[in-house]
Design an enzyme around this catalytic site. Sequence first.
Site, PDB file in Angstrom:
ATOM      1  N   ASP A  57       0.739  -1.255  -0.039  1.00 11.93           N
ATOM      2  CA  ASP A  57      -0.043   0.108  -0.008  1.00 11.93           C
ATOM      3  C   ASP A  57       0.717   1.358   0.030  1.00 11.93           C
ATOM      4  O   ASP A  57       0.654   2.317   0.685  1.00 11.93           O
ATOM      5  CB  ASP A  57      -0.839  -0.020   1.265  1.00 11.93           C
ATOM      6  CG  ASP A  57      -2.080  -1.051   1.259  1.00 11.93           C
ATOM      7  OD1 ASP A  57      -1.906  -2.034   0.357  1.00 11.93           O
ATOM      8  OD2 ASP A  57      -2.889  -1.225   2.163  1.00 11.93           O
ATOM      9  N   ASP A  69      -4.480  -0.955  -1.584  1.00 10.50           N
ATOM     10  CA  ASP A  69      -5.768  -0.754  -1.189  1.00 10.50           C
ATOM     11  C   ASP A  69      -6.761  -0.151  -2.260  1.00 10.50           C
ATOM     12  O   ASP A  69      -6.324   0.786  -2.871  1.00 10.50           O
ATOM     13  CB  ASP A  69      -5.618   0.182   0.122  1.00 10.50           C
ATOM     14  CG  ASP A  69      -6.600  -0.107   1.164  1.00 10.50           C
ATOM     15  OD1 ASP A  69      -6.874  -1.225   1.383  1.00 10.50           O
ATOM     16  OD2 ASP A  69      -6.994   0.864   1.968  1.00 10.50           O
ATOM     17  N   HIS A  86     -17.257   2.883   0.102  1.00 15.58           N
ATOM     18  CA  HIS A  86     -16.814   1.633   0.848  1.00 15.58           C
ATOM     19  C   HIS A  86     -17.163   1.860   2.375  1.00 15.58           C
ATOM     20  O   HIS A  86     -16.973   3.124   2.793  1.00 15.58           O
ATOM     21  CB  HIS A  86     -15.300   1.518   0.875  1.00 15.58           C
ATOM     22  CG  HIS A  86     -14.697   0.335   1.539  1.00 15.58           C
ATOM     23  ND1 HIS A  86     -14.307   0.255   2.419  1.00 15.58           N
ATOM     24  CD2 HIS A  86     -14.681  -0.814   0.864  1.00 15.58           C
ATOM     25  CE1 HIS A  86     -13.902  -1.124   2.835  1.00 15.58           C
ATOM     26  NE2 HIS A  86     -14.078  -1.874   1.721  1.00 15.58           N
ATOM     27  N   LYS A 136      -7.052  -5.154  -2.842  1.00 18.67           N
ATOM     28  CA  LYS A 136      -7.846  -5.708  -1.736  1.00 18.67           C
ATOM     29  C   LYS A 136      -8.877  -4.766  -1.347  1.00 18.67           C
ATOM     30  O   LYS A 136      -8.683  -3.426  -1.650  1.00 18.67           O
ATOM     31  CB  LYS A 136      -7.007  -6.014  -0.535  1.00 18.67           C
ATOM     32  CG  LYS A 136      -6.104  -4.881  -0.064  1.00 18.67           C
ATOM     33  CD  LYS A 136      -5.153  -5.380   0.871  1.00 18.67           C
ATOM     34  CE  LYS A 136      -4.182  -4.331   1.307  1.00 18.67           C
ATOM     35  NZ  LYS A 136      -4.831  -3.072   2.104  1.00 18.67           N
ATOM     36  N   CYS A 192      -2.021  -2.648   7.726  1.00 17.91           N
ATOM     37  CA  CYS A 192      -2.099  -3.606   6.617  1.00 17.91           C
ATOM     38  C   CYS A 192      -0.801  -4.185   6.470  1.00 17.91           C
ATOM     39  O   CYS A 192      -0.821  -5.334   6.075  1.00 17.91           O
ATOM     40  CB  CYS A 192      -2.180  -2.873   5.071  1.00 17.91           C
ATOM     41  SG  CYS A 192      -4.183  -2.436   5.080  1.00 17.91           S
TER      42      CYS A 192
HETATM   43  C1  VGL Z   1      -4.910   0.982   5.681  1.00 20.22           C
HETATM   44  C2  VGL Z   1      -6.422   1.997   7.069  1.00 20.22           C
HETATM   45  C3  VGL Z   1      -7.391   1.784   5.854  1.00 20.22           C
HETATM   46  C4  VGL Z   1      -3.629   0.298   5.441  1.00 20.22           C
HETATM   47  C5  VGL Z   1      -6.000   0.505   4.872  1.00 20.22           C
HETATM   48  O1  VGL Z   1      -2.965   0.193   4.352  1.00 20.22           O
HETATM   49  O2  VGL Z   1      -2.803   0.051   6.499  1.00 20.22           O
HETATM   50  N1  VGL Z   1      -5.263   1.465   6.787  1.00 20.22           N
HETATM   51  N2  VGL Z   1      -7.262   1.250   5.002  1.00 20.22           N
HETATM   52 ZN    ZN Z   2      -8.808   1.153   3.431  1.00 19.89          ZN
END
Ligand code: VGL
Ligand code: ZN
Length: 195
Positions: free
Chosen positions: A10, A61, A67, A106, A150
């Site tokens: 991410d 992400d 969402h 994801k 994540c």
């Molecule tokens: C994430 C918060 C919401 C991450 C993803 O990549 O850690 N954190 N969505």
């Molecule tokens: Zn997210």
Amino acid sequence: MRNSALVIVDMQYDFIDGSLACRNADNAVKETLKYIDSQTKGQGGEEHEILDTFPILFTRDHHPADHSSFTGFGGTWPSHCVAGTRGGEIHEALLPYVNEELTFDKGCDRTVEQYSGFEGMNSAGQSLGEILELLDTTDVYVCGIATEFCVRNTCEDLLKAGFKVHLLKDCIAYVDHDGHLKALKEMAEEGIGIE
Ligand code: VGL
Ligand code: ZN
């Protein structure tokens, strides 16, 4: 024989300078580039050669605009990483290493917040875990954003699946510094190498 791969979690603009900008994000991108260089030195920088010897996999992400993790749709996060927006794009400095087959999305289903990249899917419908197995990977190096969410969930799923997991501690960014340190400590106790 040991086969290594790098998983970059991410490293997208919303987590770097956007709606969910994380601490240490710019530095984490720089350190990741340095790490890639150190592992691929002497290979002439040819993308295909790098991929043959040290595959680099990316998770993203990748949310729909409504969402359920977003405030306004029942969740707690600001809107982030909406598919097709700049905030959802991987940092441009990393683009030379991005390959569609090795990019795993994801959080695509509006009803599910998916922190782990392990079950992320590439455009051909193959999961990250499946591809690492196809590559005969034994050791997975992990970096990215965010440590507490994540990155941690991805590392834990990799460990459960039987991979040796090495977390590159200079190449990660986080929501909260204390939360980051706590997550590192707990991951180390679980058997994740912090390097
Ligand atoms: C994430 C918060 C919401 C991450 C993803 O990549 O850690 N954190 N969505
Ligand atoms: Zn997210």
